[in-house]
Design an enzyme around this catalytic site. Structure first.
Site, mmCIF file in Angstrom:
data_model
loop_
_atom_site.group_PDB
_atom_site.id
_atom_site.type_symbol
_atom_site.label_atom_id
_atom_site.label_comp_id
_atom_site.label_asym_id
_atom_site.label_seq_id
_atom_site.Cartn_x
_atom_site.Cartn_y
_atom_site.Cartn_z
ATOM 1 N N TYR A 17 0.832 -1.219 0.000
ATOM 2 C CA TYR A 17 0.000 0.000 0.000
ATOM 3 C C TYR A 17 0.861 1.262 0.000
ATOM 4 O O TYR A 17 0.487 2.265 -0.597
ATOM 5 C CB TYR A 17 -1.000 -0.004 1.164
ATOM 6 C CG TYR A 17 -2.225 -0.821 0.819
ATOM 7 C CD1 TYR A 17 -3.226 -0.287 0.018
ATOM 8 C CD2 TYR A 17 -2.366 -2.126 1.253
ATOM 9 C CE1 TYR A 17 -4.330 -1.051 -0.337
ATOM 10 C CE2 TYR A 17 -3.471 -2.894 0.907
ATOM 11 C CZ TYR A 17 -4.452 -2.341 0.107
ATOM 12 O OH TYR A 17 -5.536 -3.081 -0.262
ATOM 13 N N GLN A 20 -14.731 3.760 -7.581
ATOM 14 C CA GLN A 20 -14.183 2.600 -6.866
ATOM 15 C C GLN A 20 -12.702 2.841 -6.573
ATOM 16 O O GLN A 20 -12.059 2.021 -5.927
ATOM 17 C CB GLN A 20 -14.321 1.346 -7.737
ATOM 18 C CG GLN A 20 -15.762 1.001 -8.047
ATOM 19 C CD GLN A 20 -15.854 -0.019 -9.182
ATOM 20 O OE1 GLN A 20 -15.768 -1.220 -8.953
ATOM 21 N NE2 GLN A 20 -16.013 0.458 -10.384
ATOM 22 N N ASN A 21 -12.173 3.935 -7.077
ATOM 23 C CA ASN A 21 -10.729 4.186 -6.944
ATOM 24 C C ASN A 21 -10.389 4.765 -5.579
ATOM 25 O O ASN A 21 -11.135 5.572 -5.032
ATOM 26 C CB ASN A 21 -10.262 5.128 -8.044
ATOM 27 C CG ASN A 21 -10.481 4.530 -9.427
ATOM 28 O OD1 ASN A 21 -10.723 3.333 -9.538
ATOM 29 N ND2 ASN A 21 -10.413 5.342 -10.456
ATOM 30 N N ASP A 30 -7.488 6.414 -5.184
ATOM 31 C CA ASP A 30 -6.631 7.594 -5.394
ATOM 32 C C ASP A 30 -7.486 8.860 -5.289
ATOM 33 O O ASP A 30 -8.711 8.794 -5.145
ATOM 34 C CB ASP A 30 -5.907 7.509 -6.755
ATOM 35 C CG ASP A 30 -6.869 7.531 -7.943
ATOM 36 O OD1 ASP A 30 -7.709 8.452 -8.009
ATOM 37 O OD2 ASP A 30 -6.779 6.639 -8.823
ATOM 38 N N HIS A 80 -14.692 2.442 -2.224
ATOM 39 C CA HIS A 80 -13.686 1.512 -1.694
ATOM 40 C C HIS A 80 -12.661 2.195 -0.802
ATOM 41 O O HIS A 80 -11.582 1.657 -0.570
ATOM 42 C CB HIS A 80 -13.008 0.760 -2.855
ATOM 43 C CG HIS A 80 -13.956 -0.169 -3.580
ATOM 44 N ND1 HIS A 80 -13.720 -0.695 -4.826
ATOM 45 C CD2 HIS A 80 -15.169 -0.657 -3.203
ATOM 46 C CE1 HIS A 80 -14.738 -1.470 -5.183
ATOM 47 N NE2 HIS A 80 -15.636 -1.456 -4.227
ATOM 48 N N CYS A 125 -4.816 2.062 21.205
ATOM 49 C CA CYS A 125 -4.999 0.672 21.654
ATOM 50 C C CYS A 125 -3.824 -0.232 21.300
ATOM 51 O O CYS A 125 -3.812 -1.401 21.682
ATOM 52 C CB CYS A 125 -6.306 0.110 21.085
ATOM 53 S SG CYS A 125 -6.193 -0.366 19.363
ATOM 54 N N GLY A 184 -14.317 3.100 -17.288
ATOM 55 C CA GLY A 184 -13.101 2.380 -16.887
ATOM 56 C C GLY A 184 -13.274 1.380 -15.772
ATOM 57 O O GLY A 184 -12.411 1.270 -14.908
ATOM 58 N N ASN A 187 -14.946 2.635 -22.353
ATOM 59 C CA ASN A 187 -13.954 1.611 -22.028
ATOM 60 C C ASN A 187 -13.312 1.152 -23.341
ATOM 61 O O ASN A 187 -14.003 1.065 -24.347
ATOM 62 C CB ASN A 187 -14.668 0.431 -21.337
ATOM 63 C CG ASN A 187 -13.728 -0.460 -20.553
ATOM 64 O OD1 ASN A 187 -12.716 -0.915 -21.060
ATOM 65 N ND2 ASN A 187 -14.077 -0.697 -19.291
HETATM 66 P P1 OAD Z 1 -10.448 -3.529 -13.206
HETATM 67 O O1 OAD Z 1 -8.973 -3.681 -13.249
HETATM 68 O O2 OAD Z 1 -11.265 -4.716 -12.870
HETATM 69 O O3 OAD Z 1 -10.971 -2.987 -14.620
HETATM 70 C C1 OAD Z 1 -10.349 -1.899 -15.235
HETATM 71 C C2 OAD Z 1 -11.163 -1.539 -16.457
HETATM 72 O O4 OAD Z 1 -10.598 -0.375 -17.037
HETATM 73 C C3 OAD Z 1 -11.185 -2.613 -17.552
HETATM 74 O O5 OAD Z 1 -12.532 -2.781 -18.006
HETATM 75 C C4 OAD Z 1 -10.300 -2.028 -18.660
HETATM 76 O O6 OAD Z 1 -10.734 -2.434 -19.955
HETATM 77 C C5 OAD Z 1 -10.548 -0.552 -18.448
HETATM 78 N N1 OAD Z 1 -9.494 0.346 -18.938
HETATM 79 C C6 OAD Z 1 -8.168 0.113 -19.087
HETATM 80 N N2 OAD Z 1 -7.553 1.209 -19.571
HETATM 81 C C7 OAD Z 1 -8.504 2.174 -19.710
HETATM 82 C C8 OAD Z 1 -8.499 3.522 -20.160
HETATM 83 N N3 OAD Z 1 -7.397 4.138 -20.553
HETATM 84 N N4 OAD Z 1 -9.683 4.194 -20.175
HETATM 85 C C9 OAD Z 1 -10.829 3.598 -19.769
HETATM 86 N N5 OAD Z 1 -10.888 2.330 -19.337
HETATM 87 C C10 OAD Z 1 -9.742 1.620 -19.305
HETATM 88 O O7 OAD Z 1 -10.738 -2.283 -12.228
HETATM 89 P P2 OAD Z 1 -12.110 -1.928 -11.476
HETATM 90 O O8 OAD Z 1 -13.266 -2.251 -12.331
HETATM 91 O O9 OAD Z 1 -11.950 -0.558 -10.959
HETATM 92 O O10 OAD Z 1 -11.457 -3.252 -5.325
HETATM 93 O O11 OAD Z 1 -12.046 -2.937 -10.280
HETATM 94 C C11 OAD Z 1 -13.014 -2.906 -9.299
HETATM 95 C C12 OAD Z 1 -12.423 -3.228 -7.956
HETATM 96 O O12 OAD Z 1 -11.694 -4.464 -8.030
HETATM 97 C C13 OAD Z 1 -11.382 -2.249 -7.470
HETATM 98 O O13 OAD Z 1 -11.936 -1.096 -6.869
HETATM 99 C C14 OAD Z 1 -10.629 -3.057 -6.472
HETATM 100 C C15 OAD Z 1 -10.474 -4.344 -7.238
HETATM 101 O O14 OAD Z 1 -10.326 -5.502 -6.476
HETATM 102 C C16 OAD Z 1 -10.974 -3.080 -4.093
HETATM 103 O O15 OAD Z 1 -9.811 -2.818 -3.902
HETATM 104 C C17 OAD Z 1 -11.982 -3.253 -3.018
#
Ligand code: OAD
Length: 253
Positions: free
Chosen positions: A69, A104-105, A107, A122, A155, A192, A218
């Site tokens: 992290y 969900q990010n 950052d 998240h 704690c 994304g 996407n």
């Molecule tokens: P993923 O890594 O599952 O998916 C990323 C998505 O972004 C994919 O559909 C890619 O095709 C797309 N992508 C890649 N480059 C891109 C770009 N330049 N522009 C637009 N899209 C692009 O990430 P998340 O869907 O965010 O959870 O994942 C969901 C959750 O899974 C995260 O928040 C995290 C992870 O486990 C926790 O940490 C709780």
């Protein structure tokens, strides 16, 4: 990307009373932050999610989790800058009557691009709390470089990032705001995300069931294809600025 589709999306935004937007790791990809599931570059193609993002993983090896992290924090805060996609979303928000940004990010690139009131489903990689008593911990510079997480001043429990790990509940405020927006919006703009992590992935379905039009930005068609009304294929850093341009042109008409 087809200009007609961009115009169609801009018209939908121009007519909307309430736009809800759900973003995932893809929106930050062009800022140099790794996604989770992209082959080769995604975190989960290289690391075991259970070892790095679960209570069991933290108990087994807190130092490993802490270092992972801290490295992600450094890349998000010190090396990454908001990209054109983040900026475009802040611009879209300024051009519609109501805009709810749900991410969900972990950052803070949406905020640094000018978005306000961002609902972080998240959690946030820049906030810390005790894993035992949940009290907030303000991180000191030397703790960032340490091999082990600091201990809670109250704690003695181990301090962890205030992010959601597998099997944990989502924070109540953001999830309530997200559910309300998904139920009420007339356009759900998804950017994304692979759309496979629940409950976040439920939001576009909820919006669609309640009559909203779902627009997905996407480079790849993903799990939300069956409910997507308009698919804008391409990187968000390219597609979203074009959407802003088209929306501005409509406003001038
Ligand atoms: P993923 O890594 O599952 O998916 C990323 C998505 O972004 C994919 O559909 C890619 O095709 C797309 N992508 C890649 N480059 C891109 C770009 N330049 N522009 C637009 N899209 C692009 O990430 P998340 O869907 O965010 O959870 O994942 C969901 C959750 O899974 C995260 O928040 C995290 C992870 O486990 C926790 O940490 C709780």
């Amino acid at each position: 990307m087809n200009a007609e589709k961009i115009l169609q999306a801009a018209r939908l935004l121009a007519d909307a009373r309430h736009v809800a937007c759900l973003t995932g790791a893809g929106v930050s990809a062009e800022s140099g932050i790794a996604t989770f599931r992209d082959a080769q570059t995604g975190h989960w193609s290289r690391f075991d999610p259970q070892a790095l993002a679960s209570q069991a993983g933290f108990a087994a090896d807190p130092g490993l989790v802490w270092r992972w992290y801290m490295d992600r924090l450094e890349s998000a805060r010190e090396r990454a800058e908001p990209n054109a996609g983040h900026v475009a979303l802040a611009e879209i928000a300024a051009r519609v009557p109501r805009f709810t940004l749900i991410t969900q990010n972990v950052d803070d690139l949406h905020e640094r691009a000018g978005s306000t009131n961002v609902h972080h489903l998240h959690g946030s990689i820049g906030r810390f709390r005790c894993n035992e008593c949940e009290r907030e911990h303000v991180l000191r510079a030397e703790e960032r470089r340490a091999e082990m997480p600091p201990q809670c001043a109250v704690c003695g429990g181990l301090v962890r990032p205030d992010v959601v790990w597998f099997g944990e509940m989502l924070p109540r405020g953001p999830i309530e705001a997200a559910w309300e927006a998904a139920t009420e919006c007339d356009v759900m703009l998804v950017v994304g995300t692979s759309g496979i992590v629940y409950p976040a992935a439920q939001l576009p379905y909820l919006a669609s069931e309640n009559g909203a039009t779902v627009i997905d930005v996407n480079p790849e068609i993903g799990a939300l294809a069956d409910i997507t009304d308009l698919f804008l294929q391409g990187p968000s850093g390219e597609v979203l600025p074009r959407l802003v341009q088209a929306l501005s042109a409509l406003h001038k008409e």
